[in-house]
Design a protein around this motif. Sequence first.
Motif, PDB file in Angstrom:
ATOM      1  N   LEU A  35     -51.798 -63.110 -42.856  1.00  0.00           N
ATOM      2  CA  LEU A  35     -51.605 -63.721 -41.215  1.00  0.00           C
ATOM      3  C   LEU A  35     -50.473 -62.349 -41.956  1.00  0.00           C
ATOM      4  CD1 LEU A  35     -50.346 -66.566 -40.282  1.00  0.00           C
ATOM      5  CD2 LEU A  35     -48.541 -66.408 -41.447  1.00  0.00           C
ATOM      6  N   SER A  36     -49.612 -61.335 -41.997  1.00  0.00           N
ATOM      7  CA  SER A  36     -49.077 -60.724 -41.745  1.00  0.00           C
ATOM      8  C   SER A  36     -50.461 -59.447 -41.159  1.00  0.00           C
ATOM      9  CB  SER A  36     -48.763 -60.245 -42.754  1.00  0.00           C
ATOM     10  OG  SER A  36     -47.986 -60.559 -43.332  1.00  0.00           O
ATOM     11  N   LEU A  37     -51.350 -59.127 -41.255  1.00  0.00           N
ATOM     12  CA  LEU A  37     -52.476 -58.601 -41.377  1.00  0.00           C
ATOM     13  C   LEU A  37     -52.426 -58.653 -39.271  1.00  0.00           C
ATOM     14  CD1 LEU A  37     -53.554 -55.273 -41.541  1.00  0.00           C
ATOM     15  CD2 LEU A  37     -55.624 -57.632 -42.964  1.00  0.00           C
ATOM     16  N   GLY A  38     -53.053 -59.869 -39.611  1.00  0.00           N
ATOM     17  CA  GLY A  38     -53.458 -60.832 -38.013  1.00  0.00           C
ATOM     18  C   GLY A  38     -52.405 -60.351 -37.247  1.00  0.00           C
ATOM     19  N   LEU A  39     -51.610 -61.528 -37.563  1.00  0.00           N
ATOM     20  CA  LEU A  39     -50.016 -60.465 -36.405  1.00  0.00           C
ATOM     21  C   LEU A  39     -49.920 -58.295 -36.259  1.00  0.00           C
ATOM     22  CD1 LEU A  39     -47.701 -62.820 -37.965  1.00  0.00           C
ATOM     23  CD2 LEU A  39     -49.015 -63.136 -35.762  1.00  0.00           C
ATOM     24  N   LEU A  40     -49.679 -58.207 -36.726  1.00  0.00           N
ATOM     25  CA  LEU A  40     -50.043 -56.903 -36.572  1.00  0.00           C
ATOM     26  C   LEU A  40     -50.890 -56.413 -36.304  1.00  0.00           C
ATOM     27  CD1 LEU A  40     -48.471 -53.784 -37.837  1.00  0.00           C
ATOM     28  CD2 LEU A  40     -50.029 -54.053 -39.536  1.00  0.00           C
ATOM     29  N   LEU A  41     -52.257 -57.119 -36.002  1.00  0.00           N
ATOM     30  CA  LEU A  41     -53.673 -56.257 -35.138  1.00  0.00           C
ATOM     31  C   LEU A  41     -53.102 -56.910 -33.924  1.00  0.00           C
ATOM     32  CD1 LEU A  41     -56.460 -56.600 -37.346  1.00  0.00           C
ATOM     33  CD2 LEU A  41     -55.630 -54.631 -36.741  1.00  0.00           C
TER      34      LEU A  41
END
Length: 94
Positions: free
Chosen positions: A20-26
């Motif tokens: 989830l954090s990686l998705g928001l970062l992307l």
Amino acid sequence: MEARVICYCILLLSGAFALLSLGLLLIRLAGAVKEVTVIITMLETTVDKVNVILDDVQKKLEMLDAPFELIDRIFSGGWGPNLGFFGKKRRKKK
């Protein structure tokens, strides 16, 4: 519950949080790249306009230099030593 099942649950929850954090970062990174692209296109048009203005200024400065070069050639004897006012004066002194 066994300790193994609890560890699997914690591992699963931490993996989901990381994804989830990686998705928001992307998603934020994609927005930043989009803004940078817009800024670069505006910068390119600004640089093109500045180049046109500088070329125009350089052309006008060259046009301003032409009369001064002509006067310089007349007084320095660039058209021959006997031409111009000072050339005649030099001839009389000799």
